[in-house]
Enzyme design. Structure first.
Site: not given
Length: 425
Positions: A262, A277, A349, A352, A391
């Site tokens: 990403r 990130r 987070e 999801s 994460r």
């Protein structure tokens, strides 16, 4: 993606649903575009009918040896042929404009999704596990990794630029162990089928899961027109693209452990440091393809599968229901799982789990036949992280750190690592 007939049937309800996501009224414009398309199609059909009639009349004129009439009709057919080509171009143009408008609209939220402008409107559903209490000030993962000599952002930057990290030695093995543990858990305990999918996909696949066209800037494109996957959701969901499944095929549950890519925005703040990130990261993805009536129950099940990972690792977390302002583009409802990071002193987070209804299925033309006699209907799709490996590594490092910098290995991972701790040099 939406059926324009549904917009025409209930324009006010359509606008009201999207208003919860901050979208201005759009149904009238869509109906106007569809009216234009229908008018073009009607005119095109009239011209085609006239051409067919003139073509038949040519034969009759020739049979009657009326050469003048035949020549007139031939000229008329030629003119009509040009009108048909123009009409077909006009139909393509208006159809593309209508499709572009529809493709740019997000999925309407379910009724129980809280209305809010941003993440401050999210609603916590539950907390699980107690955050560990330390008798020393816990460090963040990047400081721990650097002190161990096993996490190197500086070298990664020289090789690839910012937002990349090199892991070595036991830390690299611990990351690999986390991924293997997750995929084994979902296959053995939760009934998912493991898939090893392509990491490069075509435009149509990324459009199908709704990353395109809106989020092209968040993705990496190749020079031959393909895209690096931002998540294994893309190839896994597209497994049923352009297919008609039987009711017996559902539910279809698949999982994959893959690198993801990403183009993360931003260049400042604590999230740039370390692995929180990254442009490249590992993730274990869960995808379910189900009959419409089973979708909401499947979301609860999928969320439980992701929670099982964190519980097995002994990590504290909470589950939140995302509000309309924080909801992903393709989702009708999303449960975020946020893991406790002692170094940051915050929940962040890590998964999801979203139910998308038939939004993606329409873009992919993915259907099923409810019964042998029934016409095909669109499937419903769901996706979730089960969970993000990087994460999870951050959470393990920060949760299981000791005062001297040692990282203890959770019991569930020892059989994958072959060691019980990552000691300081």
């Amino acid at each position: 993606m939406f059926d324009i007939r549904a917009v025409r049937d209930a324009p006010d309800a359509f606008d009201a649903a999207l208003a919860k996501r901050g979208v201005a009224p759009v149904a009238a414009r869509l109906v106007e575009l569809d009216d234009e398309r229908r008018a073009v199609v009607t005119r095109l059909q009239e011209v085609q009918t006239a051409r067919n009639a003139a073509s038949k009349a040519i034969g009759k004129a020739k049979a009657a040896r009326d050469e003048a009439e035949a020549e007139r009709l031939i000229a008329e057919v030629a003119a009509l042929k040009g009108a048909i080509q123009s009409g077909e171009e006009a139909e393509r143009d208006v159809a593309q404009r209508l499709e572009a408008e529809l493709a740019g609209l997000p999925n309407p939220p379910l009724e129980d999704v809280p209305v809010g402008g941003d993440e401050s409107g999210n609603v916590e559903l539950r907390r699980v596990g107690e955050p560990r209490r330390f008798d020393f000030a816990p460090k963040e993962h990047d400081a721990l990794g650097a002190a161990l000599g096993l996490m190197d952002a500086e070298r990664a930057g020289r090789i690839a630029g910012s937002r990349f990290t090199i892991l070595t030695g036991r830390l690299a093995r611990l990351e690999r162990a986390l991924g293997q543990f997750m995929i084994d858990l979902h296959v053995a305990e939760h009934g998912y089928t493991e898939v090893s999918p392509p990491l490069l996909v075509r435009h149509e696949a990324v459009f199908g899961t709704a990353q395109l066209p809106k989020f092209a800037g968040d993705l990496f494109a190749t020079t031959d027109g393909r895209w690096l996957i931002p998540t294994a959701e893309v190839p896994l969901t597209n497994l049923v693209r352009d297919e008609i499944l039987s009711a017996a095929d559902l539910p279809l549950r698949v999982t994959a452990l893959t690198p993801c890519f990403r183009s993360e925005a931003g260049s400042a703040g604590r999230d740039v440091r370390g692995m929180l990130r990254q442009h490249q990261f590992q993730k274990c993805e869960l995808v379910s393809i189900v009959a419409p009536g089973d979708a909401l129950g499947e979301q609860e099940r999928m969320t439980g599968c992701a929670e099982r990972v964190l519980a097995a690792l002994g990590l504290a977390y909470r589950v939140v229901n995302l509000c309309t302002g924080d909801l992903g583009f393709a989702a009708r409802r999303t449960y975020d799982i946020e893991v406790w990071l002692p170094g940051q002193g915050a929940y962040r987070e890590i998964s999801s789990c979203s139910v998308c209804g038939d939004f993606q299925a329409r873009r992919m033309n993915a259907r099923y036949r409810p019964s042998a006699e029934a016409p095909p209907a669109y499937v419903h799709t769901l996706n979730g992280s089960g969970v993000a490996v990087g994460r999870a590594l951050i959470a393990v490092m920060e949760t299981y750190q000791e005062a001297d910098g040692t990282i203890r290995v959770p019991d569930a991972l020892v059989r994958y690592t072959g060691f019980t701790e990552v000691p300081p040099p």
